[in-house]
Motif scaffolding. Sequence first.
Motif, short mmCIF file in Angstrom:
data_model
loop_
_atom_site.label_atom_id
_atom_site.label_comp_id
_atom_site.label_asym_id
_atom_site.label_seq_id
_atom_site.Cartn_x
_atom_site.Cartn_y
_atom_site.Cartn_z
N ALA A 71 60.09 3.89 33.58
CA ALA A 71 61.05 3.44 32.56
C ALA A 71 61.80 4.62 31.96
O ALA A 71 63.02 4.57 31.77
N ALA A 72 61.08 5.70 31.69
CA ALA A 72 61.72 6.90 31.14
C ALA A 72 62.70 7.50 32.14
O ALA A 72 63.80 7.93 31.77
N GLN A 100 66.71 8.12 31.73
CA GLN A 100 67.30 9.45 31.91
C GLN A 100 68.38 9.43 32.98
O GLN A 100 69.42 10.07 32.85
N ILE A 101 68.15 8.71 34.05
CA ILE A 101 69.15 8.59 35.11
C ILE A 101 70.43 7.98 34.55
O ILE A 101 71.54 8.45 34.85
N ASP A 102 70.29 6.97 33.72
CA ASP A 102 71.46 6.35 33.09
C ASP A 102 72.22 7.36 32.23
O ASP A 102 73.45 7.45 32.29
N ARG A 103 71.49 8.14 31.45
CA ARG A 103 72.13 9.16 30.61
C ARG A 103 72.80 10.24 31.46
O ARG A 103 73.92 10.69 31.17
N ARG A 144 76.02 14.45 35.07
CA ARG A 144 75.06 15.48 35.49
C ARG A 144 74.44 15.07 36.84
O ARG A 144 73.36 14.49 36.90
N TRP A 145 75.18 15.37 37.91
CA TRP A 145 74.81 14.87 39.24
C TRP A 145 73.53 15.48 39.76
O TRP A 145 72.72 14.78 40.39
#
Length: 120
Positions: A38-39, A43-46, A52-53
């Motif tokens: 979930a975290a 973070q991937i979404d952010r 930030r690729w």
Amino acid sequence: MQTDEAIRLDQGRLCELYDRLGPSGAEDVVCRAMEELAARLSQIDRDYGAGRWIELRKGARALAAIADQMGMATLARVGRDVTACVDLGDRVALAAVLARLFRSGEGSLTAVWDMQGLSV
């Protein structure tokens, strides 16, 4: 357009975990893995929103590895697809695959949570 994601879980992986660690130990590992997934999704979404690729790719790769260990075949595969889109620089495909990642992530976490409610 279909937005429901068919979720594939390898129940055998979770059963092996329960056999090896016992109910209490396995539940602890599964809960920690679910929290980590979930975290990572968050973070991937952010990272995507901020462009930030490199960080997004690292997060998707780590998510795929955790999902694979937990028997979340669909989520692991889609996580690997995200890394491929980043590697190819295909931002249109990346947007589509990320939408799928978030759907399959939610579905996978729900499916594991539901399975834990049943005695594995």
